[in-house]
Design an enzyme around this catalytic site. Structure first.
Site, PDB file in Angstrom:
ATOM      1  CB  SER A  73      -1.025   0.042   1.127  1.00 51.17           C
ATOM      2  OG  SER A  73      -1.995   1.025   0.831  1.00 51.17           O
ATOM      3  CG  HIS A  78       2.121  14.955   5.992  1.00 53.76           C
ATOM      4  ND1 HIS A  78       2.201  15.365   4.681  1.00 53.76           N
ATOM      5  CD2 HIS A  78       1.298  13.889   6.016  1.00 53.76           C
ATOM      6  CE1 HIS A  78       1.437  14.578   3.944  1.00 53.76           C
ATOM      7  NE2 HIS A  78       0.875  13.673   4.727  1.00 53.76           N
ATOM      8  CB  CYS A  93      -3.060  -5.448   2.003  1.00 53.16           C
ATOM      9  SG  CYS A  93      -1.736  -5.710   0.823  1.00 53.16           S
TER      10      CYS A  93
END
Length: 125
Positions: A73, A78, A93
């Site tokens: 995935s 940030h 996953c």
């Protein structure tokens, strides 16, 4: 932290407060982190990281953001150096050792305090 036993996958969210400012503003460090971190947590990087500096309208909101696609995935980060804050997301996953993943981030960015959430995603998958 309990690992999911069913569903599509795990989503780890980590918020770090009081982080090492120099590390939060180091674009090379963020790039290298996203480049190396997937292998560290048993994931497969499928592209180089995309990392950029964001200069916000409010100067206190500038930071570094980065993203890496993994076969399982994605991982995103940030940073907000003026606020000594970071947010990290790992969506996979594939099950992974969340404690090991958290420890790596804590050791690298040295937050004074952190909040962690681990969700099961796609419970009806």
């Amino acid at each position: 932290m309990k690992k999911p036993e069913y569903g599509f996958g795990m989503h780890l969210m980590l918020d770090g407060y009081g982080c090492d400012r120099e590390r939060l503003e180091d674009i090379s460090l963020i790039y290298n982190f996203l480049s190396e971190y997937p292998a560290h947590i048993g994931m497969t990087k499928i592209m180089p990281p995309y990392v950029f500096r964001y200069d916000a309208e409010n100067p206190r909101d500038w930071g570094i953001s980065g993203f890496v696609l993994i076969a399982e995935s994605h991982i995103s980060i940030h940073t907000f150096p003026e606020k000594n804050y970071l947010s990290l997301d790992i969506f996979s996953c594939k099950n992974f050792d969340s404690e090991q993943a958290i420890s790596y981030v804590i050791n690298l960015f040295a937050p004074e305090k952190s909040e962690v959430k681990l969700l099961d995603r796609g419970l009806e998958f």
